[in-house]
Design a protein around this motif. Structure first.
Motif, PDB file in Angstrom:
ATOM      1  N   TRP A  98       0.837  -1.205   0.000  1.00  0.00           N
ATOM      2  CA  TRP A  98       0.000   0.000   0.000  1.00  0.00           C
ATOM      3  C   TRP A  98       0.872   1.255   0.000  1.00  0.00           C
ATOM      4  O   TRP A  98       0.611   2.213  -0.726  1.00  0.00           O
ATOM      5  CB  TRP A  98      -0.902  -0.048   1.220  1.00  0.00           C
ATOM      6  N   GLU A  99       1.937   1.242   0.820  1.00  0.00           N
ATOM      7  CA  GLU A  99       2.809   2.415   0.927  1.00  0.00           C
ATOM      8  C   GLU A  99       3.575   2.678  -0.365  1.00  0.00           C
ATOM      9  O   GLU A  99       4.012   3.805  -0.615  1.00  0.00           O
ATOM     10  CB  GLU A  99       3.802   2.229   2.085  1.00  0.00           C
ATOM     11  N   ALA A 100       3.769   1.654  -1.172  1.00  0.00           N
ATOM     12  CA  ALA A 100       4.510   1.823  -2.422  1.00  0.00           C
ATOM     13  C   ALA A 100       3.674   2.479  -3.514  1.00  0.00           C
ATOM     14  O   ALA A 100       4.221   2.869  -4.560  1.00  0.00           O
ATOM     15  CB  ALA A 100       5.009   0.459  -2.911  1.00  0.00           C
ATOM     16  N   ASP A 101       2.373   2.627  -3.280  1.00  0.00           N
ATOM     17  CA  ASP A 101       1.471   3.221  -4.271  1.00  0.00           C
ATOM     18  C   ASP A 101       1.146   4.646  -3.848  1.00  0.00           C
ATOM     19  O   ASP A 101       0.430   4.872  -2.870  1.00  0.00           O
ATOM     20  CB  ASP A 101       0.193   2.380  -4.368  1.00  0.00           C
ATOM     21  N   GLY A 102       1.681   5.624  -4.573  1.00  0.00           N
ATOM     22  CA  GLY A 102       1.508   7.029  -4.222  1.00  0.00           C
ATOM     23  C   GLY A 102       0.061   7.464  -4.153  1.00  0.00           C
ATOM     24  O   GLY A 102      -0.306   8.304  -3.320  1.00  0.00           O
ATOM     25  N   GLU A 103      -0.796   6.932  -4.992  1.00  0.00           N
ATOM     26  CA  GLU A 103      -2.205   7.322  -4.984  1.00  0.00           C
ATOM     27  C   GLU A 103      -2.916   6.782  -3.737  1.00  0.00           C
ATOM     28  O   GLU A 103      -3.709   7.489  -3.108  1.00  0.00           O
ATOM     29  CB  GLU A 103      -2.897   6.817  -6.247  1.00  0.00           C
ATOM     30  N   GLN A 104      -2.633   5.525  -3.382  1.00  0.00           N
ATOM     31  CA  GLN A 104      -3.301   4.943  -2.223  1.00  0.00           C
ATOM     32  C   GLN A 104      -2.864   5.604  -0.912  1.00  0.00           C
ATOM     33  O   GLN A 104      -3.653   5.692   0.033  1.00  0.00           O
ATOM     34  CB  GLN A 104      -3.016   3.442  -2.149  1.00  0.00           C
ATOM     35  N   VAL A 105      -1.633   6.069  -0.874  1.00  0.00           N
ATOM     36  CA  VAL A 105      -1.103   6.607   0.369  1.00  0.00           C
ATOM     37  C   VAL A 105      -1.208   8.132   0.435  1.00  0.00           C
ATOM     38  O   VAL A 105      -0.749   8.743   1.402  1.00  0.00           O
ATOM     39  CB  VAL A 105       0.368   6.131   0.541  1.00  0.00           C
ATOM     40  N   ALA A 106      -1.836   8.757  -0.551  1.00  0.00           N
ATOM     41  CA  ALA A 106      -1.864  10.227  -0.638  1.00  0.00           C
ATOM     42  C   ALA A 106      -2.436  10.880   0.604  1.00  0.00           C
ATOM     43  O   ALA A 106      -1.949  11.932   1.052  1.00  0.00           O
ATOM     44  CB  ALA A 106      -2.669  10.648  -1.871  1.00  0.00           C
ATOM     45  N   ASP A 107      -3.471  10.293   1.202  1.00  0.00           N
ATOM     46  CA  ASP A 107      -4.121  10.898   2.363  1.00  0.00           C
ATOM     47  C   ASP A 107      -3.592  10.369   3.686  1.00  0.00           C
ATOM     48  O   ASP A 107      -4.191  10.616   4.743  1.00  0.00           O
ATOM     49  CB  ASP A 107      -5.629  10.660   2.287  1.00  0.00           C
ATOM     50  N   VAL A 108      -2.471   9.662   3.640  1.00  0.00           N
ATOM     51  CA  VAL A 108      -1.878   9.086   4.849  1.00  0.00           C
ATOM     52  C   VAL A 108      -0.823  10.040   5.400  1.00  0.00           C
ATOM     53  O   VAL A 108      -0.086  10.671   4.642  1.00  0.00           O
ATOM     54  CB  VAL A 108      -1.253   7.715   4.531  1.00  0.00           C
ATOM     55  N   ASP A 109      -0.749  10.163   6.725  1.00  0.00           N
ATOM     56  CA  ASP A 109       0.285  10.987   7.350  1.00  0.00           C
ATOM     57  C   ASP A 109       1.577  10.175   7.490  1.00  0.00           C
ATOM     58  O   ASP A 109       1.545   8.953   7.707  1.00  0.00           O
ATOM     59  CB  ASP A 109      -0.162  11.456   8.727  1.00  0.00           C
ATOM     60  N   THR A 174       7.400  10.364  -6.052  1.00  0.00           N
ATOM     61  CA  THR A 174       6.728   9.276  -5.340  1.00  0.00           C
ATOM     62  C   THR A 174       7.661   8.084  -5.155  1.00  0.00           C
ATOM     63  O   THR A 174       7.583   7.364  -4.148  1.00  0.00           O
ATOM     64  CB  THR A 174       5.454   8.841  -6.089  1.00  0.00           C
ATOM     65  N   GLY A 175       8.572   7.886  -6.100  1.00  0.00           N
ATOM     66  CA  GLY A 175       9.545   6.800  -5.955  1.00  0.00           C
ATOM     67  C   GLY A 175      10.473   7.032  -4.781  1.00  0.00           C
ATOM     68  O   GLY A 175      10.807   6.097  -4.041  1.00  0.00           O
ATOM     69  N   LEU A 176      10.898   8.309  -4.606  1.00  0.00           N
ATOM     70  CA  LEU A 176      11.767   8.629  -3.470  1.00  0.00           C
ATOM     71  C   LEU A 176      11.040   8.368  -2.159  1.00  0.00           C
ATOM     72  O   LEU A 176      11.588   7.715  -1.250  1.00  0.00           O
ATOM     73  CB  LEU A 176      12.203  10.095  -3.548  1.00  0.00           C
ATOM     74  N   LEU A 177       9.808   8.869  -2.044  1.00  0.00           N
ATOM     75  CA  LEU A 177       9.079   8.684  -0.794  1.00  0.00           C
ATOM     76  C   LEU A 177       8.753   7.215  -0.547  1.00  0.00           C
ATOM     77  O   LEU A 177       8.768   6.750   0.603  1.00  0.00           O
ATOM     78  CB  LEU A 177       7.802   9.524  -0.810  1.00  0.00           C
ATOM     79  N   ALA A 178       8.464   6.478  -1.611  1.00  0.00           N
ATOM     80  CA  ALA A 178       8.219   5.049  -1.440  1.00  0.00           C
ATOM     81  C   ALA A 178       9.463   4.341  -0.902  1.00  0.00           C
ATOM     82  O   ALA A 178       9.367   3.448  -0.053  1.00  0.00           O
ATOM     83  CB  ALA A 178       7.797   4.433  -2.771  1.00  0.00           C
ATOM     84  N   GLU A 179      10.627   4.766  -1.382  1.00  0.00           N
ATOM     85  CA  GLU A 179      11.881   4.180  -0.893  1.00  0.00           C
ATOM     86  C   GLU A 179      12.119   4.542   0.563  1.00  0.00           C
ATOM     87  O   GLU A 179      12.546   3.698   1.378  1.00  0.00           O
ATOM     88  CB  GLU A 179      13.051   4.647  -1.758  1.00  0.00           C
ATOM     89  N   LEU A 180      11.838   5.785   0.946  1.00  0.00           N
ATOM     90  CA  LEU A 180      12.025   6.195   2.347  1.00  0.00           C
ATOM     91  C   LEU A 180      11.077   5.442   3.266  1.00  0.00           C
ATOM     92  O   LEU A 180      11.434   5.116   4.412  1.00  0.00           O
ATOM     93  CB  LEU A 180      11.810   7.704   2.488  1.00  0.00           C
ATOM     94  N   LEU A 181       9.884   5.142   2.799  1.00  0.00           N
ATOM     95  CA  LEU A 181       8.956   4.324   3.581  1.00  0.00           C
ATOM     96  C   LEU A 181       9.419   2.876   3.638  1.00  0.00           C
ATOM     97  O   LEU A 181       9.322   2.213   4.675  1.00  0.00           O
ATOM     98  CB  LEU A 181       7.555   4.414   2.983  1.00  0.00           C
ATOM     99  N   ALA A 205     -10.322   0.758   5.352  1.00  0.00           N
ATOM    100  CA  ALA A 205     -11.181  -0.427   5.262  1.00  0.00           C
ATOM    101  C   ALA A 205     -10.687  -1.431   4.225  1.00  0.00           C
ATOM    102  O   ALA A 205     -10.691  -2.647   4.466  1.00  0.00           O
ATOM    103  CB  ALA A 205     -12.605   0.006   4.931  1.00  0.00           C
ATOM    104  N   ALA A 206     -10.226  -0.944   3.080  1.00  0.00           N
ATOM    105  CA  ALA A 206      -9.800  -1.856   2.011  1.00  0.00           C
ATOM    106  C   ALA A 206      -8.590  -2.682   2.431  1.00  0.00           C
ATOM    107  O   ALA A 206      -8.426  -3.830   2.006  1.00  0.00           O
ATOM    108  CB  ALA A 206      -9.473  -1.061   0.748  1.00  0.00           C
ATOM    109  N   LEU A 207      -7.737  -2.109   3.269  1.00  0.00           N
ATOM    110  CA  LEU A 207      -6.542  -2.825   3.704  1.00  0.00           C
ATOM    111  C   LEU A 207      -6.820  -3.658   4.949  1.00  0.00           C
ATOM    112  O   LEU A 207      -6.143  -4.660   5.198  1.00  0.00           O
ATOM    113  CB  LEU A 207      -5.419  -1.817   3.976  1.00  0.00           C
ATOM    114  N   ARG A 208      -7.825  -3.271   5.707  1.00  0.00           N
ATOM    115  CA  ARG A 208      -8.117  -3.959   6.957  1.00  0.00           C
ATOM    116  C   ARG A 208      -8.567  -5.391   6.727  1.00  0.00           C
ATOM    117  O   ARG A 208      -8.485  -6.231   7.623  1.00  0.00           O
ATOM    118  CB  ARG A 208      -9.193  -3.188   7.726  1.00  0.00           C
ATOM    119  N   ASP A 209      -9.016  -5.711   5.550  1.00  0.00           N
ATOM    120  CA  ASP A 209      -9.465  -7.070   5.265  1.00  0.00           C
ATOM    121  C   ASP A 209      -8.340  -8.086   5.405  1.00  0.00           C
ATOM    122  O   ASP A 209      -8.574  -9.289   5.477  1.00  0.00           O
ATOM    123  CB  ASP A 209     -10.052  -7.165   3.847  1.00  0.00           C
ATOM    124  N   THR A 210      -7.083  -7.601   5.435  1.00  0.00           N
ATOM    125  CA  THR A 210      -5.940  -8.490   5.641  1.00  0.00           C
ATOM    126  C   THR A 210      -6.116  -9.284   6.925  1.00  0.00           C
ATOM    127  O   THR A 210      -5.680 -10.423   7.042  1.00  0.00           O
ATOM    128  CB  THR A 210      -4.643  -7.663   5.714  1.00  0.00           C
TER     129      THR A 210
END
Length: 630
Positions: A98-109, A174-181, A205-210
Motif C-alpha cells: 500500500w505504501e509503495a502506491d503514491g495514490e493509495q497513500v496520498a491521504d496518509v500521514d 513518489t519513488g523517493l518517498l516510497a523508498e524512504l517508507l 477499510a480496504a486494507l483492513r481485510d488483511t
C-alpha cells in the motif's frame, strides 16, 4: 495426530505451511521420504508442545488470572475466548504494498523515524534485526526529513518536493518517498504505534481485510484458579534469594564501564541530551553488547570458584541436587559483592509442583523457577489486552529513585515477526515513543525530549523541559540480548535506570556453566535452578549409525553421567519435554544434535510425573509480579 481435530486446528493455525505439507503427504500428493520425515518431526514437536508446554502460542496454550486465598480451587470450563489479530509478516507485506502506491497513500500521514541518525553526509536507520539501511543525504532526502519531523500528509510532502525541485517528475518524487517508507526512514500512520493492541485498527477499510486472511491468536481461558497464600510467600522467598545470588549485584560490567565513561566525559551534575549521549561520533554511543552480542573475557572470580566447588562436590557424590543453606548463600552473596540497591520490582515465572489440591493446601508443594524478568510487566504486559482491568495496577510500581515518574516504553520490535510481542495497551499516564509514527500530544515523550544525568554513581533519565526524572517500564518479554529483536535505543531506555541494581534472571552458574553437569539448587520449597547436563555430539555415533547403535551409546553416556530418562531439551529459552525411552523422542534429540551449531544439547531434569496433579495434569506456568517491600 492430524486425525485429532483439536490438535489439527492448533497446528494449522500455528503453521499453515506444515498443514499444507501434512495434507499433501496424507493425500499421497507428496511422498518424498526426506520431506515426509521433516513434516513428521515438526508434527512430533508440535504434539509434545500441545501436551506438555505451557508457553502461550496460538491455540496451544492459553492465559488466565490466578488469585490467592486460604485454599486451592481449580475449575476449567469450555468457554475459552480466542482473540485474533493480523499475522505480522502478512500484514507488513500488505502495508508495504500500500505504501509503495503514491495514490493509495496520498491521504496518509508520515513522519521521520526517530531512530534515524545522520553521519558524514549519510542517514542511517535500523532495518530488520541487526542490519541497517544507509542513504546519501541528498537535498531531496534532507528536505523530506526536515518537512516530516512532525507528522505531515503524504500529498503535502510531495507538493513540497515539487515546489523545491520543479524539474523532477511526479514518478521520481513518489519513488523517493516510497523508498524512504520501504527502508523505514519514514513511518506512516498505517503502522500503528505499539500501544495500539490490534495494528489493523490504523488501516483503511480496504486494507483492513488483511485481518481476515491470516490471523495470530491469543487464547483467554475459561478458568478459575485460586492458590493458597503460602505459594506467593514461597515466590517472594525465591525472588529474594535469587536477588541475593545475582552475579552482578551492582549492574553488569558493560553498564559499569559506561557509567565510568559518562563520568569521565561529562561529570556529575550535567544533564546531556539523550540523542547526543547515544551518538557514537559526538557522544558515547551505547554500552558494549548493544546492537550485537559482545561479552569480553572476564577473570575468574571468587563466586566462580565457590560454584565450581559446589558443582564438583555434587558430581563426585552422585547428587543431582544441592540444598542451599543460609551459610552457603551468604558466602556466594559476599563473593559477588554487596548490593547497594534492591530492584524495585520484577516478575517470577515458576511451575507449581503438587500432586493434588489437598497436598497444595497442606503445604506439600515445590516451586520450580523457570526465569525471572527484568521488571514487572515484562512477561504479563503482552496479555494486558486480554485482561483490561489488570494493567492499571502497574501504575503504582515503585521506582529505583524515590519520586521518579514511571513512564511506559512504546516501540516496534526489530523483527517484523515479533511485532505483537511489543504491543500492549497504555496503562501509565505518560509514555516514551521510539521508532514509531505518533503525533505529539499530552503524555507523549520522544527521545529528543530526554536527557541523561549522573548522580551518586547512578545514571538517570530526565525530561529536559521540566527536569522531571523518569524511569521507563517496557511491557515486553523480548530478550534484549538475543537475535536483535530490540532497537538499541529502546533497550538503553529500558535498562538505564536499573543499570546499578542487581541483574536478577535465572540462576547464573558463571564459569561453572562450562561443566558437563551442574546440580539442581534447592532452597526451602523452591527449585532455584534444575539439574543440567551438556550432551556433546562427539560422544555419540555419526549419521550413518543405526538408531539402535546410536541409542546404545546414548544410554551408556546417560549411565555414566546420571541423566534421567525424562528431560527438557533447551532451545534458546524454550524447553521441549522428551522421554528418552521413546524412539520418536530419541529421533528428535538426534536431529537436534545434528543441526546444532555448537554440537551440544542442553538437557534439564524434567519435573516429576505427578507435578501437575493439582491442576488435573495440565502443563502450566505461573507468572507472579513482585515489588520490593521497601
Amino acid at each position: 495426530m492430524w486425525a485429532d481435530d483439536a490438535f489439527r486446528q492448533a497446528g494449522s493455525c500455528a503453521s499453515p505451511d506444515l498443514d499444507r505439507q501434512v495434507q499433501a503427504i496424507l493425500g499421497r500428493l507428496s511422498v518424498k521420504v526426506r520431506r515426509a520425515r521433516r513434516a513428521a518431526l515438526a508434527t512430533a514437536r508440535y504434539a509434545i508442545r500441545y501436551a506438555r508446554r505451557s508457553t502461550p502460542f496460538g491455540l496451544f496454550a492459553g492465559v488466565a488470572l490466578v488469585e490467592f486465598g486460604h485454599v486451592a480451587e481449580v475449575r476449567f470450563g469450555e468457554l475459552h475466548q480466542a482473540v485474533a489479530r493480523p499475522e505480522p509478516v502478512a500484514l507488513d507485506a500488505a502495508v508495504s504494498g500500500w505504501e509503495a502506491d503514491g495514490e493509495q497513500v496520498a491521504d496518509v500521514d508520515v513522519c521521520v523515524n526517530n531512530l534515524a541518525r545522520q553521519r558524514a553526509g549519510r542517514v542511517y536507520v535500523p532495518s530488520e534485526g541487526a542490519s541497517e539501511f544507509s542513504l546519501a543525504l541528498t537535498p531531496a532526502v534532507a528536505l523530506a526529513l526536515d518537512a516530516a519531523r512532525v507528522p505531515i500528509r503524504y500529498s503535502t510532502l510531495t507538493d513540497k518536493l515539487a515546489a523545491q525541485f520543479p524539474g523532477t517528475d511526479e514518478r521520481h518524487r513518489t519513488g523517493l518517498l516510497a523508498e524512504l517508507l520501504r527502508v523505514r526512514l519514514l513511518r506512516s500512520s498505517l503502522r500503528a504505534p505499539a500501544t495500539v493492541v490490534d495494528p489493523a485498527d490504523a488501516l483503511p477499510a480496504a486494507l483492513r481485510d488483511t485481518r481476515n486472511r491470516t490471523a495470530a491468536l491469543d487464547l483467554r481461558l475459561d478458568a478459575t484458579v485460586w492458590l493458597p497464600t503460602t505459594v506467593v510467600t514461597e515466590a517472594e522467598t525465591a525472588a529474594t534469594v535469587l536477588t541475593r545470588l545475582a552475579m552482578y549485584p551492582t549492574g553488569t560490567p558493560a553498564w559499569r564501564r559506561y557509567i565510568e565513561q559518562f563520568a569521565d566525559r561529562y561529570g556529575e551534575g550535567v544533564e546531556v541530551p539523550l540523542e547526543l549521549v547515544t551518538d557514537p561520533e559526538r557522544g558515547l554511543g551505547f554500552p558494549e553488547g548493544f546492537g550485537q552480542v559482545s561479552e569480553p573475557p572476564r577473570p575468574m572470580t571468587r563466586r566462580d570458584r565457590l560454584l565450581l566447588e559446589l558443582a564438583a562436590t555434587a558430581a563426585v557424590s552422585g547428587s543431582r541436587s544441592v540444598v542451599l543453606s543460609g551459610a552457603v548463600i551468604e558466602r556466594l552473596e559476599g563473593a559477588a559483592g554487596k548490593r547497594t540497591v534492591t530492584p524495585p520490582h520484577l516478575e517470577l515465572c515458576v511451575q507449581l509442583q503438587a500432586a493434588s489440591t489437598r497436598a497444595l493446601d497442606a503445604g506439600d508443594f515445590r516451586l520450580r523457577v523457570f526465569t525471572v524478568s527484568r521488571a514487572a510487566g515484562s512477561m504479563t504486559g503482552r496479555f494486558w489486552h486480554l485482561f483490561p482491568q489488570t494493567g492499571a495496577t502497574y501504575a503504582g510500581l515503585p521506582t529505583v529513585e524515590p519520586g521518579a515518574e514511571l513512564v511506559q516504553l512504546s516501540f516496534h520490535a526489530g523483527r517484523v515477526s515479533a511485532d505483537l510481542l511489543t504491543r500492549a495497551p497504555q496503562v501509565l499516564p505518560r509514555l516514551v515513543s521510539v521508532g514509531e509514527f505518533r503525533h505529539r500530544g499530552k503524555g507523549v515523550l520522544f527521545p529528543s525530549d530526554l536527557a541523561v544525568g549522573l548522580r551518586d554513581g547512578r545514571l538517570y533519565l530526565t525530561e529536559a523541559a521540566t527536569g522531571t526524572h523518569v524511569e521507563v517500564l517496557a511491557p515486553t518479554a523480548i530478550n534484549f540480548l538475543w537475535n536483535n529483536y530490540t532497537p538499541p535505543l529502546a533497550r538503553f531506555l529500558a535498562e538505564i535506570s536499573r543499570a546499578t541494581t542487581p541483574q536478577v534472571t535465572w540462576f547464573d552458574w558463571g564459569a561453572a556453566w562450562t561443566l558437563p553437569f551442574t546440580p539442581a539448587l534447592h532452597y526451602r520449597r523452591s527449585i532455584l535452578v534444575p539439574a543440567r547436563w551438556k550432551l556433546p555430539t562427539h560422544e555419540l555415533p555419526g549419521r550413518t549409525a543405526t538408531l539402535d547403535e546410536w541409542t546404545g551409546r546414548l544410554h551408556a553416556w546417560m549411565g555414566r553421567f546420571g541423566l534421567p530418562d525424562r528431560v527438557l531439551l533447551a532451545e534458546d529459552d524454550q524447553h521441549l519435554p522428551l522421554d528418552l525411552r521413546q524412539d520418536m523422542h530419541l529421533d528428535l534429540l538426534r536431529t537436534h544434535l545434528a543441526s546444532s551449531p555448537t554440537g551440544v544439547a542442553i538437557l534439564y531434569e524434567a519435573p516429576p510425573s505427578d507435578a501437575d496433579g493439582w491442576i488435573s495434569g495440565r502443563a502450566h506456568s505461573l507468572v507472579v509480579p513482585l515489588r520490593a517491600r521497601s
